[in-house]
Design an enzyme around this catalytic site. Structure first.
Site, short mmCIF file in Angstrom:
data_model
loop_
_atom_site.label_atom_id
_atom_site.label_comp_id
_atom_site.label_asym_id
_atom_site.label_seq_id
_atom_site.Cartn_x
_atom_site.Cartn_y
_atom_site.Cartn_z
CG HIS A 121 -2.08 0.99 1.17
ND1 HIS A 121 -1.56 2.17 1.22
CD2 HIS A 121 -3.57 0.69 1.09
CE1 HIS A 121 -2.92 3.32 1.10
NE2 HIS A 121 -3.67 2.02 1.63
CG ASP A 198 1.06 -1.97 6.28
OD1 ASP A 198 -0.15 -1.98 7.16
OD2 ASP A 198 0.74 -1.39 5.35
CD GLN A 201 -6.50 -4.10 4.24
OE1 GLN A 201 -7.50 -4.78 4.28
NE2 GLN A 201 -6.68 -3.32 4.09
CE LYS A 224 -6.95 -0.21 6.36
NZ LYS A 224 -7.88 0.15 5.58
CB CYS A 362 -4.27 3.28 -1.66
SG CYS A 362 -4.73 4.68 -1.51
#
Lengths: 404, 140
Positions: A121, A198, A201, A224, A362
């Site tokens: 991302h 990261d 997600q 999220k 993105c």
């Protein structure tokens, strides 16, 4: 377990969009919030609102206790060894920017190398590019296969003496690929390189144990994973965070201030300048409770069932190309309808009450790598059902009909 | 026909549609029939920036009037921009600058006006008005 009991906890899902029952397949952008999260926010502002850590009065103490309790809930949620390793931020992007600045000021020198991947991302690319510009460091990129999996053979070749950090997504927001992060972390550590994962997600879909992973840093967002917007976390190993230069200066992050010398506060407060977002942190704790009440494995089971059902139903349509065919995927189904621009498809699906995301998500580099400008992305949460997938399939048939 | 008269005509056409599907079918039809921009204009200089669909708009002055052409890689976007072209093309730059284009609200295309819709109407209108402004500036 009954999925209806989960669905019933989300008031927003009861509405209709353009007279159709609302189908929300944009969970990778943000998930919806259960009633208990909404109630926690209202309860805070109705009964506890007060600035924390400094007040001697009762409400300030109650708010402080609640805020620090939430920090411990996050610690347990990701299995960190200490609550001092949990820094509250505005979100994943903020967490990565914090780390890029502080790590950069402390450890990165001219000629050092940072590795990211083609799948990332923009939030896990741009802060590192900015750091590389500041420090004259070099950004290296792990390529991916046509299926959307990381080329681990190429990753190994990129590691060298200059590699200071590997910054990699746990799950791709654009394709849903679950990356082999444990293997990446072990390889990087053998090379004496630090690792940031990261997890934006991943946290809603996978059980995350930062000690078992042994990652040095892990970043994620509340919004999220069924929690409020405006709150995220940077986990970092204590011995590393202690060495890092602070990010922003201000109140809360200091021990003492004089014009001659300012002493910084201890962890985690050193990295939390200014009044924090107390209400949303408490809402975030409620979201963690929601996930724990239901069991993350149970929530993931509903999602995986919907993901694999949607993949096979879409394949049956014929004119569909699924983008991203990794062996291991979570939560995300990216696809194209032959001959129809994703924006056109998204517009008609929206008219039919189906919320999907269209565009490059993105993640321009991975789109460029795959030779496309964007996709239609359906992304799932535990409240999504096969019945909703059927409705999307019917809507896709309608879309194809309208454009033929 | 003046800009306002052409706009009124479009409002009247859209008033005939019973539901969204008719409206979008009409936009799709317009999208398929819009004159395609000449190849020389399909480049970065004529591209309206955005991340969803790509739109190109060109402007040429012929006998004091501005001839506008447009194209997009998305059909609905092309239909939407073709409405703009129909109203604004073949008009004097001063008239283009003077019109508020209220008809877009009346035909229920507000969603395309939202600032988050990159490549939405807002950016297209801005580009057309910039062309008109540049032409006016050259006159002076």
């Amino acid at each position: 377990m009954n999925q209806k009991q989960i669905i019933d906890q989300f008031p927003i899902l009861k509405q209709k969009i353009n007279q159709f029952p609302f189908v929300y397949f944009d969970n990778a952008a943000t998930s919806q919030k259960p009633q208990m999260v909404i109630d926690r926010l209202v309860n805070y502002y109705s009964n506890f609102n007060s600035n924390i850590h400094r007040g001697v009065h009762k409400l300030s103490q109650q708010a402080t206790d609640a805020y620090e309790h939430a920090r411990m809930s996050v610690q347990k949620f990701i299995h960190a060894s200490s609550s001092k390793e949990i820094i509250f931020t505005k979100g994943t992007t903020d967490s990565i920017n914090l780390l890029a600045f502080s790590l950069g000021e402390t450890f990165i020198l001219e000629g050092d190398e940072i590795i990211v991947s083609e799948l990332e991302h923009h939030s896990n690319i741009v802060p590192w590019q900015m750091l590389c510009e500041r420090k004259k460091a070099i950004l290296r990129v792990i390529p991916v296969t046509d299926e959307g999996e990381l080329r681990m053979d190429e990753f190994v070749k990129l590691l060298n003496k200059q590699t200071r950090l590997v910054a990699i997504g746990h799950v791709s927001n654009a394709l849903g690929t679950v990356n082999p992060v444990k293997e990446i972390i072990d390889l990087a550590h053998k090379n004496n390189s630090l690792v940031l994962i990261d997890g934006a997600q991943a946290v809603a879909h996978l059980k995350v144990d930062v000690q078992q992973l042994d990652c040095d840093f892990y970043a994620f967002s509340s919004h999220k994973m069924y929690g409020p917007m405006g709150v995220g976390v940077l986990f970092g190993k204590k011995e590393l965070l202690e060495q890092l230069h602070p990010y922003q200066g201000g109140g809360e992050m200091i021990e003492s201030v004089s014009f001659e010398k300012t002493i910084y506060n201890s962890l985690p407060f050193k990295f939390e300048a200014g009044t924090p977002n107390v209400a949303d942190v408490l809402g975030f704790e409620a979201a963690i409770e929601f996930i724990q009440n239901e069991g993350i494995e149970n929530l993931a089971a509903f999602e995986n069932e919907v993901l694999s059902y949607a993949s096979s139903e879409l394949e049956k349509i014929g004119r569909i190309k699924i983008v991203g065919k990794a062996q291991n995927k979570a939560g995300v189904l990216s696809f194209l309808i032959e001959g129809i621009h994703p924006y056109d498809a998204g517009t008609i699906l929206d008219q039919l009450g189906i919320a999907v995301r269209t565009g490059n998500h993105c993640a321009e580099p991975i789109m460029k790598r795959l030779g496309i400008r964007g996709t239609i992305r359906a992304s799932f949460a535990a409240y999504n059902t096969k019945d909703e997938v059927d409705r999307m399939v019917r809507a896709i048939h309608k879309t194809i009909e309208m454009f033929s | 026909m003046s800009i306002q008269e052409k706009a009124n005509e479009i409002v009247a056409e859209f008033a005939l549609f019973d539901d969204w599907m008719d409206k979008y079918n009409y936009l799709i039809e317009l999208g398929h029939s819009t004159p395609i921009i000449e190849e020389k204009y399909r480049n970065e200089s004529y591209l309206i920036n955005g991340c969803q669909s790509r739109v190109w708009i060109s402007a040429e002055m012929v006998d004091g009037k501005m001839i506008l052409k447009a194209d997009s890689d998305a059909v609905i976007t092309k239909g939407v921009v073709s409405l703009l072209i129909r109203v604004l093309s073949n008009e004097k730059p001063e008239d283009i600058l003077g019109n508020e284009l209220g008809f877009l609200d009346q035909i229920g295309l507000q969603e395309h006006l939202s600032p988050t819709r990159a490549n939405g109407l807002r950016a297209m209108i801005q580009q057309i008005k910039l062309y008109a402004m540049a032409s006016e500036a050259r006159k002076k």
